[in-house]
Design a protein around this motif. Structure first.
Motif, PDB file in Angstrom:
ATOM      1  N   ALA A 125     -66.444  -0.450 -34.227  1.00  0.00           N
ATOM      2  CA  ALA A 125     -65.646  -0.597 -33.009  1.00  0.00           C
ATOM      3  C   ALA A 125     -64.452   0.336 -33.152  1.00  0.00           C
ATOM      4  O   ALA A 125     -63.791   0.353 -34.199  1.00  0.00           O
ATOM      5  CB  ALA A 125     -65.180  -2.033 -32.810  1.00  0.00           C
ATOM      6  N   VAL A 126     -64.162   1.106 -32.111  1.00  0.00           N
ATOM      7  CA  VAL A 126     -63.081   2.084 -32.233  1.00  0.00           C
ATOM      8  C   VAL A 126     -62.386   2.299 -30.894  1.00  0.00           C
ATOM      9  O   VAL A 126     -63.032   2.357 -29.844  1.00  0.00           O
ATOM     10  CB  VAL A 126     -63.607   3.424 -32.802  1.00  0.00           C
ATOM     11  N   TYR A 127     -61.070   2.361 -30.950  1.00  0.00           N
ATOM     12  CA  TYR A 127     -60.228   2.807 -29.841  1.00  0.00           C
ATOM     13  C   TYR A 127     -59.653   4.156 -30.251  1.00  0.00           C
ATOM     14  O   TYR A 127     -59.162   4.302 -31.378  1.00  0.00           O
ATOM     15  CB  TYR A 127     -59.100   1.815 -29.577  1.00  0.00           C
ATOM     16  N   LYS A 128     -59.683   5.129 -29.345  1.00  0.00           N
ATOM     17  CA  LYS A 128     -59.137   6.446 -29.667  1.00  0.00           C
ATOM     18  C   LYS A 128     -58.539   7.046 -28.405  1.00  0.00           C
ATOM     19  O   LYS A 128     -59.213   7.165 -27.378  1.00  0.00           O
ATOM     20  CB  LYS A 128     -60.250   7.359 -30.201  1.00  0.00           C
ATOM     21  N   ARG A 188     -46.753   4.895 -30.903  1.00  0.00           N
ATOM     22  CA  ARG A 188     -46.097   3.885 -30.072  1.00  0.00           C
ATOM     23  C   ARG A 188     -45.556   2.725 -30.902  1.00  0.00           C
ATOM     24  O   ARG A 188     -44.729   1.950 -30.420  1.00  0.00           O
ATOM     25  CB  ARG A 188     -47.075   3.352 -29.024  1.00  0.00           C
ATOM     26  N   THR A 189     -46.043   2.578 -32.115  1.00  0.00           N
ATOM     27  CA  THR A 189     -45.584   1.474 -32.980  1.00  0.00           C
ATOM     28  C   THR A 189     -44.879   2.007 -34.223  1.00  0.00           C
ATOM     29  O   THR A 189     -44.889   1.374 -35.267  1.00  0.00           O
ATOM     30  CB  THR A 189     -46.764   0.580 -33.386  1.00  0.00           C
ATOM     31  N   GLY A 190     -44.298   3.181 -34.122  1.00  0.00           N
ATOM     32  CA  GLY A 190     -43.503   3.717 -35.220  1.00  0.00           C
ATOM     33  C   GLY A 190     -44.152   4.831 -36.010  1.00  0.00           C
ATOM     34  O   GLY A 190     -43.513   5.452 -36.858  1.00  0.00           O
ATOM     35  N   PHE A 195     -55.094  -8.375 -38.851  1.00  0.00           N
ATOM     36  CA  PHE A 195     -54.548  -7.052 -39.166  1.00  0.00           C
ATOM     37  C   PHE A 195     -53.767  -6.513 -37.969  1.00  0.00           C
ATOM     38  O   PHE A 195     -52.630  -6.029 -38.120  1.00  0.00           O
ATOM     39  CB  PHE A 195     -55.712  -6.134 -39.540  1.00  0.00           C
ATOM     40  N   GLU A 196     -54.341  -6.595 -36.774  1.00  0.00           N
ATOM     41  CA  GLU A 196     -53.657  -6.111 -35.570  1.00  0.00           C
ATOM     42  C   GLU A 196     -52.357  -6.882 -35.325  1.00  0.00           C
ATOM     43  O   GLU A 196     -51.348  -6.303 -34.898  1.00  0.00           O
ATOM     44  CB  GLU A 196     -54.580  -6.254 -34.361  1.00  0.00           C
ATOM     45  N   GLY A 211     -51.304  -4.191 -27.075  1.00  0.00           N
ATOM     46  CA  GLY A 211     -52.397  -4.948 -26.487  1.00  0.00           C
ATOM     47  C   GLY A 211     -53.542  -4.085 -25.995  1.00  0.00           C
ATOM     48  O   GLY A 211     -54.720  -4.402 -26.223  1.00  0.00           O
ATOM     49  N   PHE A 212     -53.226  -2.963 -25.324  1.00  0.00           N
ATOM     50  CA  PHE A 212     -54.276  -2.117 -24.775  1.00  0.00           C
ATOM     51  C   PHE A 212     -55.017  -1.327 -25.860  1.00  0.00           C
ATOM     52  O   PHE A 212     -56.075  -0.752 -25.594  1.00  0.00           O
ATOM     53  CB  PHE A 212     -53.706  -1.150 -23.730  1.00  0.00           C
ATOM     54  N   GLN A 213     -54.479  -1.330 -27.072  1.00  0.00           N
ATOM     55  CA  GLN A 213     -55.131  -0.640 -28.187  1.00  0.00           C
ATOM     56  C   GLN A 213     -55.959  -1.583 -29.059  1.00  0.00           C
ATOM     57  O   GLN A 213     -56.653  -1.125 -29.964  1.00  0.00           O
ATOM     58  CB  GLN A 213     -54.082   0.052 -29.055  1.00  0.00           C
TER      59      GLN A 213
END
Length: 263
Positions: A124-127, A184-186, A245-246, A253-255
């Motif tokens: 599963a991957v978001y990119k 977006r998270t550092g 982990f997330e 959220g959208f990632q």
């Protein structure tokens, strides 16, 4: 998975000096339980039991840093679980080059990465842009540990630990790999890898001992009902671990991945 990530990113950090960059000084042989505090922003809950530090790597300068720590749990002289934790502190300078390095390692490595491969059971991957969120579930051939001989690779430390303690390894284990990177998270790159002996999950003994012939290979598993039950159980546990982990790394959220994203 990601054996080369420390080495490739280290090329960018050619002036780095060795430092202790974890929240406390950890040494090979230390015993940890319950949780491991990588940094103030990254604390990982460990599965039950006593975990020994078997490999470590840390380097830092100019506000950038890279650190990794591998833990192992042993039963009856057999390592039955491994937990590897990586954190790349990639904020500050050289962002364009660092973004490119992360992308190349994650999606362009010819040996493994966050893309479909025959040996991966689920992916599963978001990119989007330089950001990614990835979960890879597979079986793991322990012989892979002995392919590389680079002394800078943490696997050299693991091999030394196995030899010194006269530990034997299960030839086939199950693996989940978790990776997240986003500006977006550092801009930190977080990775986890969990490897477990399937016998601890109630699996039957494996007759086939290589990656290609293993009962857990996705092209073979339908012929091995009991092994498939254990692998499907491991898939659910791995996704639960990825959700945790997330949460720890505060993924947007959208990632975040969804269970139905697993292919």
């Amino acid at each position: 998975m990601k054996k080369k990530s420390l080495i490739l990113l280290s090329i960018l950090f050619s002036l780095f000096i060795f430092e202790k960059t974890f929240s406390k000084a950890f040494f090979i042989g230390d015993i940890i339980s319950n949780k491991f505090e990588v940094s103030k922003k990254f604390t990982v809950k460990l599965p039950e039991g006593e975990w020994e530090v078997v490999a470590k790597y840390a380097t830092s300068e100019y506000g950038l840093g890279l650190k990794a720590l591998m833990l192992a749990r042993v039963e009856n002289n057999v390592p039955v679980e491994f937990f590897t934790i990586y954190e790349g502190l990639l904020g500050g300078i050289y962002q364009s080059a660092l973004n490119e390095a992360v992308y190349e390692i994650t999606f362009k490595d010819k040996n493994d990465g966050c893309y479909e491969r025959p040996e991966y059971y689920k992916l599963a991957v978001y990119k989007r842009g330089s950001a990614h969120n990835c979960l890879v579930i597979s079986h793991y051939d322990s012989n892979d540990l002995y392919i590389k001989e680079d002394p800078e690779d943490t696997s050299a430390q693991v091999k030394k630990w196995l030899k010194q303690n006269n530990y034997s390894q299960r030839p086939i284990m199950l693996s989940s790999f978790h990776s997240y990177f986003s500006r977006r998270t550092g801009g930190n790159w977080y990775m986890l890898q969990y490897i477990v002996d399937p016998l601890t999950l109630g699996a039957p003994e494996s007759e086939f001992k290589t990656e290609e012939t293993s009962e857990y290979h996705k092209y073979n598993i339908e012929k091995h009902i009991e092994h498939k039950k254990v692998m499907d159980q491991f898939v659910k546990l791995s996704f639960q671990r990825h959700q945790e982990f997330e949460k720890i790394i505060k993924a947007r959220g959208f990632q975040k991945l969804k269970f139905e994203d697993l292919k």
